[in-house]
Scaffold this motif. Structure first.
Motif, mmCIF file in Angstrom:
data_model
loop_
_atom_site.group_PDB
_atom_site.id
_atom_site.type_symbol
_atom_site.label_atom_id
_atom_site.label_comp_id
_atom_site.label_asym_id
_atom_site.label_seq_id
_atom_site.Cartn_x
_atom_site.Cartn_y
_atom_site.Cartn_z
ATOM 1 N N LEU A 284 -1.908 3.861 16.109
ATOM 2 C CA LEU A 284 -3.183 3.179 15.892
ATOM 3 C C LEU A 284 -4.325 4.195 15.821
ATOM 4 N N LEU A 285 -4.282 5.212 16.671
ATOM 5 C CA LEU A 285 -5.312 6.246 16.643
ATOM 6 C C LEU A 285 -5.309 6.972 15.299
ATOM 7 N N ALA A 286 -4.117 7.274 14.784
ATOM 8 C CA ALA A 286 -4.025 7.989 13.507
ATOM 9 C C ALA A 286 -4.649 7.210 12.367
ATOM 10 N N LEU A 287 -4.676 5.882 12.466
ATOM 11 C CA LEU A 287 -5.274 5.036 11.438
ATOM 12 C C LEU A 287 -6.720 4.685 11.751
ATOM 13 N N GLY A 288 -7.265 5.266 12.803
ATOM 14 C CA GLY A 288 -8.657 5.018 13.139
ATOM 15 C C GLY A 288 -8.904 3.762 13.948
ATOM 16 N N GLU A 289 -7.851 3.110 14.406
ATOM 17 C CA GLU A 289 -8.004 1.888 15.217
ATOM 18 C C GLU A 289 -8.139 2.289 16.682
ATOM 19 N N GLU A 290 -9.263 2.895 17.001
ATOM 20 C CA GLU A 290 -9.405 3.569 18.296
ATOM 21 C C GLU A 290 -9.481 2.590 19.463
ATOM 22 N N ARG A 291 -10.159 1.465 19.273
ATOM 23 C CA ARG A 291 -10.285 0.512 20.378
ATOM 24 C C ARG A 291 -8.925 -0.047 20.781
ATOM 25 N N GLU A 292 -8.128 -0.472 19.812
ATOM 26 C CA GLU A 292 -6.815 -1.010 20.160
ATOM 27 C C GLU A 292 -5.910 0.095 20.698
ATOM 28 N N ALA A 293 -6.040 1.302 20.136
ATOM 29 C CA ALA A 293 -5.256 2.432 20.647
ATOM 30 C C ALA A 293 -5.564 2.670 22.120
ATOM 31 N N GLU A 294 -6.838 2.666 22.461
ATOM 32 C CA GLU A 294 -7.226 2.856 23.859
ATOM 33 C C GLU A 294 -6.690 1.722 24.737
ATOM 34 N N ALA A 295 -6.736 0.493 24.215
ATOM 35 C CA ALA A 295 -6.255 -0.648 25.000
ATOM 36 C C ALA A 295 -4.774 -0.500 25.336
ATOM 37 N N TRP A 296 -3.958 -0.070 24.355
ATOM 38 C CA TRP A 296 -2.527 0.084 24.615
ATOM 39 C C TRP A 296 -2.257 1.249 25.569
ATOM 40 N N ALA A 297 -3.048 2.318 25.464
ATOM 41 C CA ALA A 297 -2.869 3.433 26.398
ATOM 42 C C ALA A 297 -3.212 3.000 27.822
ATOM 43 N N ARG A 298 -4.244 2.194 27.948
ATOM 44 C CA ARG A 298 -4.593 1.703 29.297
ATOM 45 C C ARG A 298 -3.535 0.720 29.802
ATOM 46 N N GLN A 299 -2.925 -0.019 28.874
ATOM 47 C CA GLN A 299 -1.822 -0.898 29.278
ATOM 48 C C GLN A 299 -0.653 -0.070 29.817
ATOM 49 N N ALA A 300 -0.399 1.073 29.165
ATOM 50 C CA ALA A 300 0.674 1.958 29.634
ATOM 51 C C ALA A 300 0.371 2.481 31.038
ATOM 52 N N ILE A 301 -0.892 2.816 31.295
ATOM 53 C CA ILE A 301 -1.263 3.288 32.637
ATOM 54 C C ILE A 301 -1.122 2.158 33.660
ATOM 55 N N HIS A 302 -1.441 0.952 33.225
ATOM 56 C CA HIS A 302 -1.257 -0.205 34.116
ATOM 57 C C HIS A 302 0.220 -0.371 34.476
#
Length: 690
Positions: A183-201
């Motif tokens: 998602l980050l590679a395609l510029g979808e930064e907000r959703e990319a961040e959301a999934w990374a925070r889900q991984a930390i959760h």
């Protein structure tokens, strides 16, 4: 009794009690009791999962002796052999499984993973897609396809498979992280961040999750938050390579180069086997006076062009410097100041005392922003190609501006640095500007449908002479290069040519966070985005500056022109002029002056190559002539220093007297050259004796 033992064996395998399972397996085999093949296969899988690969191989081969057409055993044996590094055997084994059952999903999946490891990506995709047709809901196959597509920068396909896998397993960490990076590679930064925070959760103590979130935040320019994430990753895993590397790049972009270089060294752990192949020790800052060091090019072409500058610095300190680099760069980099030799990767090397990865040199030389060896040029252009391209470009009038707009599309941050060719239309509209394409490879196809005039010099550029060889000669004849962050920018900077670099708001560490200048290239000017993805304002500024440049370069509509003057001259006079120009090329730093020197030198060296014979005696005399002219240069500098200090003592008198002594020696050598070559023209001198 045997049925009871088999059932006990099954229970131990299912519950993962491997010591008991091992004992029961040996007991059952010794007794000759029949074992269900699926149970033995599961036992072998368990052994492999616990790293007992040789034992798993032994069990599977025993199983195949009893059941030679058991497809699952071939599939798992192939997987075990792959993990043991025996790729040819693994390939044969998996193909055998598919001979028995062309729809064996596990074999198709395992073969796809093996081919991926071998770099045969298209074949790997084909087998994984076939596996998915057989098992459309199997999470592992979706995940394997997603990771492979991501590695190939096919992020839309990767995201589709990541989402399919997450439907069945929303708690799987590596899938969450992979999805966030695509998602980050395609510029979808907000959703990319959301999934990374889900991984930390899901895994708050997992270093990979914190590193991934830091990567996303850093890509957004949120450096404080990113740095905190990398620090957290290192709390949970102190030797996490990517976290160190990413933290180092934040230190570097902020100007804390000492800390940055330390962390940047962790990049070498990503390919440890590569650095074990050199026969001499790695340099770690020891004295190199009188020693030989091998610099090893690494990473991208731009990195190599930027950091090969250190060859001159090391050579000036009394070191013999060699360079190993990709074969296609040898012709260009052989023209680097300070290099005693340039060798293609994989070719035999001469003796050396130490080696070092090229980008480690600034760490051990304690390079800081204020101590960057910024003298340019440090790469020189082939004289024959300068003359060739000078003739080809002579017909293009106006302010000749070379342009390049696309870097490597596989670079992780390419979306923030490359632009479409159409953005340059504003520059093409500036009166007096002639755009000349320097683009090569991806992005070059945009020239076919370009609606504004751009000179296309054809596909043959750099094909026969070597990578960037023609391009370097073309850049030599340009008034300016305007480009995005790619190897072209580094080439123009290394050649000492004027270059305007177009940067996204979030850019590579080497350009820093602010300012229009860089210590790396004194002839470079930086044009930065003020808002992310706002290239329009950048090109408006560049167009305005181009208008000013055209006005300053062409203040009068009528210019006096003179035709080229050709005067007969002696070989001695020609070679005298060439040796002086070579000294000027080494000593002059002003970019415009240097361009004039290199143009004249290229013309004269071409004439010398066409007209003068090859002779050891002539080479010796030319070497003597250059030494005398270099001494005269030093004497002139010393005299001017005395003049500046108003110091007219015995030293001044001796320097002044040495001028005519050296000039007499110079005239003598030139005459010997003329007589050696039987020249019709022989220069004579006649002064009063002393």
């Amino acid at each position: 009794m045997s049925e009871y033992l088999v059932e006990q064996f099954r229970q131990q395998v299912q519950t993962g009690r491997w010591s008991e399972a091992d004992a029961l397996y040996r007991q059952l085999k010794q007794s000759g009791s029949p074992l269900p093949p699926d149970l033995v296969n599961d036992y072998a899988i368990g052994l492999a999962r616990h790293g007992r690969l040789q034992e798993a191989e032994f069990v599977l081969r025993q199983l195949l002796q009893e059941y030679p057409e058991y497809v699952a055993a071939y599939s798992n044996l192939g997987l075990v052999l792959r993990r043991l590094g025996r790729t040819e055997e693994a390939l044969e084994t998996l193909l055998r499984a598919l001979d028995l059952d062309r729809c064996a999903a596990e074999a198709l999946n395992n073969l796809g993973l093996l081919l991926r490891d071998l770099g045969r990506h298209q074949e790997a995709l084909a087998y994984l897609e076939r596996a998915l047709q057989v098992r459309p809901n199997q999470v592992a196959i979706h995940a394997n396809l997603a990771q492979l597509y991501r590695s190939l920068s096919r992020h839309q396909d990767a995201i589709r498979h990541f989402r399919s896998a997450l439907t069945a397993r929303p708690e799987q960490l590596d899938i969450c992280l992979g999805l966030s990076l695509s998602l980050l590679a395609l510029g979808e930064e907000r959703e990319a961040e959301a999934w990374a925070r889900q991984a930390i959760h899901l895994a708050p103590h997992q270093a990979d999750a914190w590193n991934t979130l830091g990567t996303i935040l850093s890509s957004c320019g949120r450096y404080d938050e990113a740095l905190a994430c990398f620090q957290q990753a290192l709390v949970y895993q102190p030797q996490h390579v990517l976290a160190h590397l990413n933290r180092g790049m934040i230190y570097l972009i902020r100007g804390d180069w000492q800390a940055g270089w330390e962390d940047y060294e962790y990049r070498l752990q990503m390919q440890p086997q590569r650095w074990h192949s050199y026969r001499q020790p790695r340099w770690q800052g020891q004295s190199l006076v009188g020693r030989t060091i091998l610099l090893v090019a690494e990473q991208g072409i731009g990195d190599t062009l930027q950091f090969v500058r250190y060859a001159r610095l090391l050579a000036n300190q009394g070191t013999r410097v060699l360079l190993e680099c990709p074969r296609n760069l040898v012709p260009l980099l052989s023209h680097t100041e300070g290099l005693a030799g340039c060798y293609a990767s994989g070719d035999p090397l001469p003796d050396y005392d130490f080696y070092t990865p090229l980008l480690s040199v600034p760490r051990y030389l304690d390079t800081r922003p204020e101590t960057v060896p910024g003298q340019v040029p440090y790469i020189h252009v082939d004289a024959t190609l300068i003359a060739h391209w000078g003739e080809r470009l002579a017909k293009y009038d106006g302010l000749r501006v070379g342009i390049a707009w696309q870097g490597s599309p596989t670079y992780a941050n390419d979306r923030q640095r490359s632009v479409p060719l159409s953005m340059f239309e504003r520059l093409a509209r500036v009166e007096g500007v002639r755009l000349i394409s320097l683009q090569k490879g991806p992005g070059e196809e945009q020239l076919q449908h370009c609606p504004f005039p751009v000179v296309d010099l054809g596909p043959g550029r750099d094909e026969t002479s070597g990578a960037f060889m023609d391009t370097a000669a073309i850049v030599h004849h340009l008034d300016l290069v305007v480009c995005t962050d790619s190897a072209i920018a580094h080439l123009a900077g290394a050649l000492g040519r004027p270059v305007w670099l177009l940067l996204g708001q979030v850019c590579d560490w080497r350009w820093g966070m602010a300012g229009e200048t860089t210590p790396w290239y004194p002839t470079m000017r930086l044009f930065r985005q003020q808002l992310r993805q706002d290239w329009d304002s950048v090109f408006r500024r560049v167009a305005g500056e181009l208008e000013k440049l055209c006005a300053s370069r062409c203040p009068h509509p009528q210019k006096l022109c003179v035709q080229e003057i050709r005067v007969p001259t002696s070989p001695g006079e020609l070679l005298d002029k060439i040796t002086i120009l070579r000294i000027k090329r080494q000593r002059i730093r002003d970019a415009d002056k240097l361009r004039h020197v290199e143009t004249e030198l290229a013309e004269l060296e071409k004439i010398a190559a066409d007209c003068l014979p090859i002779s050891p005696e002539l080479d010796r005399l030319v070497h003597e002539l250059q030494a005398v002219n270099l001494a005269l240069w030093e004497i002139e500098d010393a005299l001017r220093e005395c003049e500046r200090r108003q110091k007219f003592d015995e030293e001044f008198v001796e320097l002044a007297r040495s001028v005519y002594r050296h000039n007499d020696r110079r005239a003598e050598i030139k005459k010997r050259i003329n007589l050696l070559l039987g020249s019709r023209l022989v220069e004579e001198k006649s002064y009063r004796p002393y």
